[in-house]
Design an enzyme around this catalytic site. Structure first.
Site, short mmCIF file in Angstrom:
data_model
loop_
_atom_site.label_atom_id
_atom_site.label_comp_id
_atom_site.label_asym_id
_atom_site.label_seq_id
_atom_site.Cartn_x
_atom_site.Cartn_y
_atom_site.Cartn_z
N HIS A 1 32.73 30.76 26.45
CA HIS A 1 32.24 31.31 28.19
C HIS A 1 31.39 30.28 28.98
O HIS A 1 30.65 29.59 30.23
CB HIS A 1 32.03 33.18 28.28
CG HIS A 1 33.35 33.53 28.02
ND1 HIS A 1 34.28 32.77 28.81
CD2 HIS A 1 33.53 35.00 27.13
CE1 HIS A 1 35.55 34.00 28.10
NE2 HIS A 1 35.25 35.29 27.24
N ASP B 1 40.95 28.79 32.35
CA ASP B 1 41.37 29.64 31.09
C ASP B 1 41.54 28.78 30.21
O ASP B 1 40.95 27.89 30.31
CB ASP B 1 42.61 30.08 30.60
CG ASP B 1 43.68 31.24 30.66
OD1 ASP B 1 43.01 31.72 30.11
OD2 ASP B 1 44.46 31.08 29.90
N LEU C 1 31.55 21.99 51.41
CA LEU C 1 32.56 22.66 50.26
C LEU C 1 32.52 24.08 50.05
O LEU C 1 31.45 24.79 50.50
CB LEU C 1 31.84 22.45 49.22
CG LEU C 1 33.07 23.11 47.19
CD1 LEU C 1 34.19 22.19 47.67
CD2 LEU C 1 31.96 21.58 46.23
C1 IPE Z 1 39.14 32.57 30.66
O1 IPE Z 1 39.52 32.63 29.44
C2 IPE Z 1 37.84 33.20 30.80
C3 IPE Z 1 38.22 34.56 31.50
C4 IPE Z 1 39.29 35.50 31.30
C5 IPE Z 1 37.10 35.04 31.42
P1 IPE Z 1 39.63 33.36 28.27
O2 IPE Z 1 38.56 34.07 27.64
O3 IPE Z 1 40.73 33.80 29.00
O4 IPE Z 1 39.58 32.65 27.15
P2 IPE Z 1 41.35 32.30 25.89
O5 IPE Z 1 42.33 32.57 26.98
O6 IPE Z 1 41.48 33.83 25.21
O7 IPE Z 1 41.36 31.41 24.74
C1 IPE Z 2 43.05 34.68 33.84
O1 IPE Z 2 43.34 34.23 32.32
C2 IPE Z 2 41.92 35.31 34.47
C3 IPE Z 2 41.15 34.48 34.65
C4 IPE Z 2 40.80 33.26 33.78
C5 IPE Z 2 39.74 34.71 34.90
P1 IPE Z 2 43.91 35.86 31.24
O2 IPE Z 2 43.14 35.08 29.74
O3 IPE Z 2 42.84 36.96 31.68
O4 IPE Z 2 45.14 36.29 31.69
P2 IPE Z 2 46.27 36.52 30.06
O5 IPE Z 2 45.62 37.67 29.86
O6 IPE Z 2 46.23 34.97 29.85
O7 IPE Z 2 46.88 36.84 31.14
MG MG Z 3 42.71 33.76 28.88
#
Ligand code: IPE
Ligand code: IPE
Ligand code: MG
Length: 235
Positions: free
Chosen positions: A29, A12, A123
């Protein structure tokens, strides 16, 4: 250092990481995807046997078309590149989640990668794509009911072990340690069944910045924990 057998990570913070640098979320990403490659190598070197990462949830389709398009492009490239990563790390790759939602070429890449890497077992790397634990359980229950209807399964034989066998993670041991990067302290529909006795660790570090040093710090903290499964430890 006692290395956990199975580490699960909620990747995240890519979007916030990019925003802080005045860049579009998609750039986060790209950086996060590059880091996943690095961390796989690190896990292999540390001797971790199972690594499961949450990369795209069943809820993530709610994001803008621009972000989704960027992610699909990234998955396309990464799934192809992952063939050589699997060779390098003798790593078996498995995708968990409902892959039928993805374009045909992405599904084909997934099948190719899983088949190619099935020769390895140093792994075990699970990538959760279009994964949601509730969706996983509903899909599993549907298959289970079908097996009952056709007489393949007797309802009396249903127990926890049998239920686990209907999940996407069938045959994979439960995680010992679950890490979520970037500060949020929730599961966001990740492995609800499998994390029943897992130790959780929440780090403020955003996924693109997560490195070997942070991982080792977390494993050291994990080693200080008093793991229990409902019982009392003998002195
Ligand atoms: C995690 O990073 C990757 C995916 C969910 C695809 P986020 O895209 O959730 O990044 P934040 O949480 O908005 O910073
Ligand atoms: C959870 O992250 C899903 C992934 C990391 C793929 P999100 O960023 O989507 O989750 P929420 O919305 O903060 O709960
Ligand atoms: Mg996120």
């Amino acid at each position: 250092m006692n290395v956990p057998n199975h580490i699960a990570i909620i990747l995240d913070g890519n979007g916030r990481w990019a925003k802080k640098r005045g860049m579009p979320r998609s750039y986060g990403h790209v950086k996060g995807c590059a880091n996943l490659e690095t961390i796989c190598d690190v896990m292999k070197d540390l001797g971790v046997k199972y690594l499961t990462v949450y990369a795209f949830s069943t809820e993530n389709w709610k994001r803008s078309k621009e972000e989704i398009d960027g992610l699909m492009k990234l998955f396309r490239n990464y799934l192809k590149k992952c063939i050589s990563i699997s060779d390098r790390n003798k790593m078996r790759v498995k995708i968990i989640g409902d892959i039928t939602a993805f374009d045909k070429d992405i599904q084909d890449s997934i099948i190719k990668l899983e088949e190619h890497s099935s020769q390895y077992d140093e792994l075990h790397f699970q990538i959760a794509l279009n994964y949601g634990a509730r969706d996983e359980m509903v899909r599993g229950v549907r298959r289970m009911l079908e097996d009952c209807r056709t007489g393949k399964l007797n309802p009396e034989d249903m127990d926890e072990k049998c239920f686990s066998g209907y999940l996407d993670t069938a045959g994979i041991p439960d995680p010992d340690l679950m890490i979520r990067t970037s500060g949020e302290q929730r599961l966001s529909n990740f492995l609800l069944w499998q994390l029943a006795y897992t130790e959780f660790y929440f780090t403020p570090v955003a996924w693109p910045d997560f490195d070997k040093e942070e991982l080792i710090r977390i494993i050291e903290k994990y080693n200080e924990r008093d793991r229990r499964y409902g019982g009392v430890k003998e002195e």
